[in-house]
Design an enzyme around this catalytic site. Structure first.
Site, PDB file in Angstrom:
ATOM      1  N   HIS B  57       0.824  -1.212   0.000  1.00  0.00           N
ATOM      2  CA  HIS B  57       0.000   0.000   0.000  1.00  0.00           C
ATOM      3  C   HIS B  57       0.860   1.264   0.000  1.00  0.00           C
ATOM      4  CE1 HIS B  57      -3.191  -2.760   0.811  1.00  0.00           C
ATOM      5  NE2 HIS B  57      -2.726  -3.083   2.007  1.00  0.00           N
ATOM      6  N   HIS B 219      -7.076  -4.576  -1.052  1.00  0.00           N
ATOM      7  CA  HIS B 219      -6.446  -5.888  -1.286  1.00  0.00           C
ATOM      8  C   HIS B 219      -7.163  -6.608  -2.415  1.00  0.00           C
ATOM      9  CE1 HIS B 219      -6.361  -4.811   3.031  1.00  0.00           C
ATOM     10  NE2 HIS B 219      -5.076  -5.009   2.856  1.00  0.00           N
TER      11      HIS B 219
END
Lengths: 331, 331
Positions: B57, B219
């Site tokens: 991320h 995700h």
């Protein structure tokens, strides 16, 4: 084509409008000329610095306008040089009594547009000088270039002359500094994937899943060769070797190292690349005195990266360390 | 898989090593615990702030460590919560006598790791508090979540409590501020493409060329629905409507607007998105007092973006405007 785009013809203007809306206090947008300029330009006490190029390389150059960097940028359409009249109008609007410095990456179309605009501007009494940037070691001549191409190393010239201008440098001094920086700056990039120009709607070139383009140009121009996809260590070694051997950079040199993403490669991979490059330079006895990891000169959504080395002396190191304020703030 | 990667098992450590090599004066890297911390942490006069999450991320959260932001981040492997002992060790190393604040995005795995680490730390006498962030309006429960997911809006909590901590706030005050910011922050994202985790080597999910995933998780979790690929105006309208109608944000509100790229989308497209979002908010009478355009919380190389609104009051606006110094400098 999986992009955020409306009518592809409006891709650049819509991007520029968003940029201006996000920076109302510091930037002005002049839609008729694709022009992004500092709200406080021109200043009587400072030379003005202008860069233009095709679009699709953001943050180069429209997001590099601001204090300590450019006074204005006049982009063309995606991967197209700006029209001469855009450049001319840009020079007019930011013309300072101390003069205007044009930064031009070495592509035939850009050179033509800027050289003609310079002539017209001079005829109107503006003091104009031009610096050409040609840091790409990949190939000698190329699809759109006689001589070497100007790529991400352009950033070092822009930052150094931008800082010098804020410190009060005149045109001669800025040209001297810019030429010096360009002369010690070398870059090579590589593509993992092609990019997709909005108006084309499909990849600009075919690159099989198991191949990469070493030495790719920022408009997808062919580089040195296609080769099989390798691991990061091997790719980065090839880039660092090509760049370091070119100047050459030698043991004892202090450099700035830039790992530049081409638009589709995430920052996590760029830091991984940075670590590998750092170790390779350590092995060569080359000291990294300053570093840049991120996107500086992209090719739309191309996955890939370039590596730039710029040799530092005290003057360049000081200028690079000066503050700059552009749209590309983070936090 | 077209990525800069060596052995996928080493993807995260090699990225962290590169990050540390690029920031030798300000960051410390502890390889045994995937730990990135400020070189000057802990400080006796300031609470310490820690965030962990899966990797992939970036710049969240390892590149958000620095003055005015996090004191440490302890990432897990790609899209995996950090092990409890990593979190525990991180808390130990940055424990300040004024206490430690944990920021945790609301995923079951992250919550478990951080809650256990908090218990152990408290047993050892450290004053620890935890803030959960759940800004994603897309879905109620999700693949890895009970309740709403924490996504890019996390940045606003991190920045506000980071600034408050530098100003001397204690744990209670930081928790109050963080809870307030979380309560007025809403996000929704969408995927144009899937992402490819290095260890998997292929896209995480199938997304046909003519479809997008609205409300995708960071995700790759399913969002609200698949729909046909539309132009940017239509996509952005759907995101802005979903986000603005949720809190809801209403006419007269002053907000911070974030357009966050998911990793594979170039900055040019993000500014185009920003312009569209700005006009839609203007139409609603919502004033954008502050903006962020770039990558803040990504999903590896996913093409796509999220839009976050955070309602500003004077206290939050001031804290967001405070300086921060992290690895994510630009020029």
């Amino acid at each position: 084509m999986k992009k955020f785009v409306n009518d592809p013809k409006n891709y650049v203007p819509e991007m520029l409008e968003g940029l201006a809306l996000a920076n109302p206090d510091t930037l002005r947008y002049v839609p008729e000329f694709n022009l992004i300029m500092r709200a406080d330009a021109p200043r009587d006490d400072k030379i003005s610095i202008v860069q233009g190029s095709g679009s699709g390389h953001e943050p180069a150059h429209v997001m590099s306008v601001g204090k300590g960097m450019l006074d204005a940028a006049c982009p063309g359409d995606v991967f197209s040089a700006p029209p001469t009249d855009y450049v001319l109008e840009t020079i007019k609007r930011v013309a300072s009594p101390r003069g205007v410095l044009l930064l031009v990456n070495n592509y035939t179309g850009d050179r033509m547009a800027f050289e003609m605009a310079q002539e017209f501007s001079e005829a109107e009494g503006t003091d104009v000088r031009t610096l050409f940037i040609d840091d790409d070691v990949s190939v000698q001549d190329s699809t759109y270039t006689v001589g070497r191409r100007g790529v991400a190393g352009n950033f070092f010239v822009m930052k150094a002359v931008g800082a010098a201008a804020e410190r009060g440098a005149g045109l001669d001094e800025a040209v001297r500094i810019g030429e010096k920086v360009n002369s010690v700056t070398r870059t090579m990039g590589m593509a993992l994937t092609a990019c997709t120009p909005p108006a084309k709607g499909s990849p600009l070139f075919d690159l099989p899943d198991d191949e990469v383009e070493m030495g790719v140009g920022i408009h997808g121009e062919p580089g040195r060769r296609r080769e099989e996809l390798q691991d990061a260590d091997a790719i980065v070694r090839e880039l660092v070797d090509a760049v370091a051997d070119d100047l050459p950079f030698t043991s004892g040199d202090r450099v700035a190292l830039m790992v530049n993403g081409l638009g589709g490669t995430p920052i996590s991979e760029l830091y991984l690349v940075y670590g590998i490059a750092r170790h390779l330079l350590d092995d060569r006895g080359i000291e990294v005195g300053r570093n840049y990891v991120g996107e500086y000169c992209t090719s739309l959504d191309m996955a890939g990266a370039s590596i730039t080395l710029s040799r530092l002396d005290d003057e360049i190191a000081e200028l690079l360390a000066d503050p700059a304020e552009t749209a590309m703030r983070v936090f």
